[in-house]
Enzyme design. Structure first.
Site, PDB file in Angstrom:
ATOM      1  N   HIS A  10       0.827  -1.207   0.000  1.00  0.00           N
ATOM      2  CA  HIS A  10       0.000   0.000   0.000  1.00  0.00           C
ATOM      3  C   HIS A  10       0.860   1.256   0.000  1.00  0.00           C
ATOM      4  CE1 HIS A  10       0.575   1.715   4.078  1.00  0.00           C
ATOM      5  NE2 HIS A  10       0.717   0.461   4.496  1.00  0.00           N
ATOM      6  N   CYS A  11       0.287   2.317  -0.555  1.00  0.00           N
ATOM      7  CA  CYS A  11       0.823   3.667  -0.375  1.00  0.00           C
ATOM      8  C   CYS A  11      -0.323   4.446   0.261  1.00  0.00           C
ATOM      9  CB  CYS A  11       1.308   4.253  -1.701  1.00  0.00           C
ATOM     10  SG  CYS A  11       0.168   4.063  -3.084  1.00  0.00           S
ATOM     11  N   LYS A  12      -0.635   5.626  -0.228  1.00  0.00           N
ATOM     12  CA  LYS A  12      -1.763   6.346   0.364  1.00  0.00           C
ATOM     13  C   LYS A  12      -3.093   5.861  -0.222  1.00  0.00           C
ATOM     14  CE  LYS A  12      -1.427  10.689   2.728  1.00  0.00           C
ATOM     15  NZ  LYS A  12      -1.124  12.120   2.676  1.00  0.00           N
TER      16      LYS A  12
END
EC number: 3.1.3.16
Length: 483
Positions: free
Chosen positions: A312-314
Site C-alpha cells: 500500500h501507499c496512500k
C-alpha cells in the site's frame, strides 16, 4: 455496402459468415446515402463486426429496432467505468467476468437459439473502446483467439478505437491500446493470474469498495494492492480511513505474511507485527518513481516472502502499482504496457503519470534480472531455493547492461514525513474521489428500491381513501338519484 434504409433488415435475414476464418473477419458498414467515396467511412456510418456466426459487435448511431431473429443488447449504461479524472477504462475484472457470463448465457439460451446476438454501442468513443475491450477479452478467454486475432477482428476495415490513459489530472503522453490489454489477459491466463472458473465475483466487488477495505488481488495468492491504513478507523475528508485491524483477519485467512508500506507513517507498524506479519517501509514521494535501491529492496522482500504480500501507499494506486509492476515484469517478462494494462484491469487507476515512462525505461533491465534469476535457480532442488536467494540478489547487483556494470548509486536523502501534507497529495485526492463516488453509487442503489416502495405505499393509501371515503359517498349519491 448497403444503405441505412436497407442495411439492418437485409443483415437480419442473412446468415453471418463464421469467424473461424480469422485472417479475414467480416464487417458490414452501413453507408449514408450521400456518401460516395468507398475509400473513406463517414463517422456516422453504422458498423457491424462478426465475432462468431451468431455474435456481432455493432457501432450504431441510432437505437436499433427489435426483430424476431435478432437480439440487440447494450452494456453502455450497465457496465460503466468509474473514472478518477479523464481516464475511462479499461473496465475492471468483475465487469469482464459479468460480460462473459452474459454472453455465454445469451448464446446458450433456448429462446435465443435461432437469433443473432448483437452487442451494440453508441457514438461515445469511450464507450466504443470499452465495448471492444469486453468483446476482445471474450474472444481471448472463451473463444481461444490470440490477442492479434481478436484485435484484427475488431479493427477490420478502418474501424478504430481511442486508447486508454492514466488517472492523472491534466494532459497525458502515455497510452495503452486494446492490443496491450488483450496481450495482458492472454498472459494472465498463461501464468495463472486469471481463471474465471475460480474467480470470486462477490469477494472482488465487496472488497474493492472503499468502505470495505479498498483492496484488490493483482496476482492471486501473491499480491494485494490496498489503500493505506490509518491509526484509527473513521470517515474523514470524504473518504473512509481504515485501521490495520480492519485487514488483519482477512489477511490471515488469505495467507498474507508480509506488509509493505510505501507512504509516510499513518499507523504504528506494531499493529501488524504484533499480529504476526512482517512489515517493511520503503518510502518515496507521492506521484514519483522509485529509486533503483527501492526497487531492489522491494524485489528482495517479495522474493523472500513466505506467503502473499500486501502493498500500500496512500491510495494504493500510483506507487503501489509501480512496484508490483516491476515484480511482474521481472518474473513474467511482460512488457511495460501489458503489465500496466493488467494491473489496471485488476485495480483501475494503478500506475500514474511519469511512473508509466519509468516502467518502460526499466523494462529491459528487469527482464535481464529475471533471466539471471531463473538461470541461477535452474537445476537446484526446491529445498535449496531459499538458501540461494541472498547469493542471487548479490549477483543481480553485478549484472551489466549494454556493457556497463551496475555500480553503487548514491543513496537519496532519507524520506521525510513532511514531504506529504495531510490531505494535500495526489493519493489523498484519488482516494477521496473514489470514496465519494462509491458512496454516491450506493446511495443511488438504495434510493431506487426506496422510491419503488414509497410509490407502492402511496398507491395503497390512495386506494384505501377511495374505497373507504369517496366510494361510499358516490354510492350514496347514486342511490339518491335512483330513488
Amino acid at each position: 455496402m448497403k444503405r441505412k434504409s436497407e442495411g439492418r433488415s437485409s443483415w437480419a435475414a442473412a446468415t453471418c459468415s463464421p469467424c473461424c476464418s480469422l485472417t479475414s473477419p467480416s464487417v458490414k458498414k452501413i453507408r449514408s446515402p450521400t456518401q460516395q467515396d468507398p475509400r473513406h467511412r463517414d463517422p456516422q456510418d453504422d458498423v457491424y463486426l462478426d465475432i462468431t456466426d451468431r455474435l456481432r459487435l455493432a457501432i450504431l448511431y441510432s437505437r436499433p429496432k427489435s426483430a424476431s431473429n435478432v437480439h440487440y443488447f447494450s452494456i453502455d449504461n450497465e457496465l460503466e467505468y468509474e473514472n478518477f479524472s479523464e481516464d475511462f477504462g479499461p473496465l475492471n475484472l468483475a465487469m469482464v467476468y459479468r460480460y462473459c457470463c452474459k454472453i455465454n448465457k445469451k448464446l446458450k439460451s433456448i429462446t435465443m437459439l435461432r437469433k443473432k446476438i448483437v452487442h451494440f454501442t453508441g457514438s461515445d468513443q469511450r464507450k466504443q473502446a470499452n465495448a471492444a475491450f469486453l468483446v476482445g477479452c471474450y474472444m481471448v478467454i472463451y473463444l481461444g483467439r490470440t490477442p492479434e486475432e481478436a484485435y484484427r477482428t475488431l479493427i477490420f476495415g478502418d474501424t478504430s478505437y481511442i486508447p486508454f490513459r492514466d488517472a492523472a489530472y491534466g494532459s497525458c503522453n502515455f497510452y495503452i491500446t486494446l492490443l496491450d490489454c488483450f496481450h495482458a489477459v492472454k498472459k494472465a491466463m498463461q501464468y495463472g493470474f486469471l481463471n474465471f472458473n475460480s474467480f470470486n465475483l462477490d469477494e472482488y466487488e465487496h472488497y474493492e469498495k472503499a468502505e470495505n477495505g479498498d483492496l484488490n488481488w493483482i496476482i492471486p495468492d501473491r499480491f494485494i494492492a490496498f489503500c493505506g491504513p490509518h491509526s484509527r478507523a473513521r470517515l474523514e475528508s470524504g473518504y473512509h480511513q481504515h485501521s490495520p485491524e480492519t485487514y488483519i483477519q482477512y489477511f490471515k485467512n488469505r495467507n498474507v505474511t508480509t506488509i509493505i508500506r510505501l507512504n509516510k507513517k499513518m499507523y504504528d507498524a506494531k499493529c501488524f507485527t504484533d499480529a504476526g506479519f512482517d512489515h517493511h517501509d520503503l518510502f518515496f514521494a507521492d506521484g514519483s518513481s522509485p529509486t533503483d535501491a527501492i526497487v531492489k529492496g522491494f524485489l528482495d522482500i517479495c522474493e523472500n516472502a513466505e506467503g502473499a504480500i500486501a502493498v500500500h501507499c496512500k491510495a494504493g494506486l500510483g506507487r503501489t502499482g509501480t512496484l508490483i509492476a516491476c515484480y511482474i515484469m521481472k518474473h513474467y517478462r511482460m512488457t511495460a504496457a501489458e503489465t500496466i494494462a493488467w494491473v489496471r484491469i485488476c485495480r483501475p487507476g494503478l500506475v500514474i503519470g511519469p511512473q508509466q515512462q519509468f516502467l518502460v525505461m526499466k523494462q529491459t533491465s528487469l527482464w535481464l534480472e529475471g533471466d539471471y534469476f531463473c538461470q541461477k535457480l535452474k537445476g537446484q532442488e526446491n529445498g535449496q531455493h531459499r538458501a540461494a536467494f541472498p547469493k542471487l540478489h548479490s549477483g543481480v547487483d553485478d549484472i551489466s547492461i549494454n556493457g556497463v556494470e551496475n555500480q553503487d548509486q548514491q543513496e537519496p536523502e532519507p524520506y521525510s514525513d513532511d514531504d506529504e501534507i495531510n490531505g494535500g497529495t495526489q493519493g489523498d485526492r484519488l482516494r477521496a474521489l473514489k470514496s465519494r463516488r462509491q458512496s454516491k453509487t450506493n446511495a443511488i442503489l438504495l434510493t431506487c428500491p426506496l422510491a419503488v416502495l414509497t410509490s407502492a405505499l402511496c398507491s395503497v393509501v390512495i386506494w384505501w381513501i377511495v374505497c373507504d371515503y369517496i366510494l361510499p359517498i358516490l354510492l350514496f349519491c347514486l342511490d339518491g338519484f335512483g330513488t
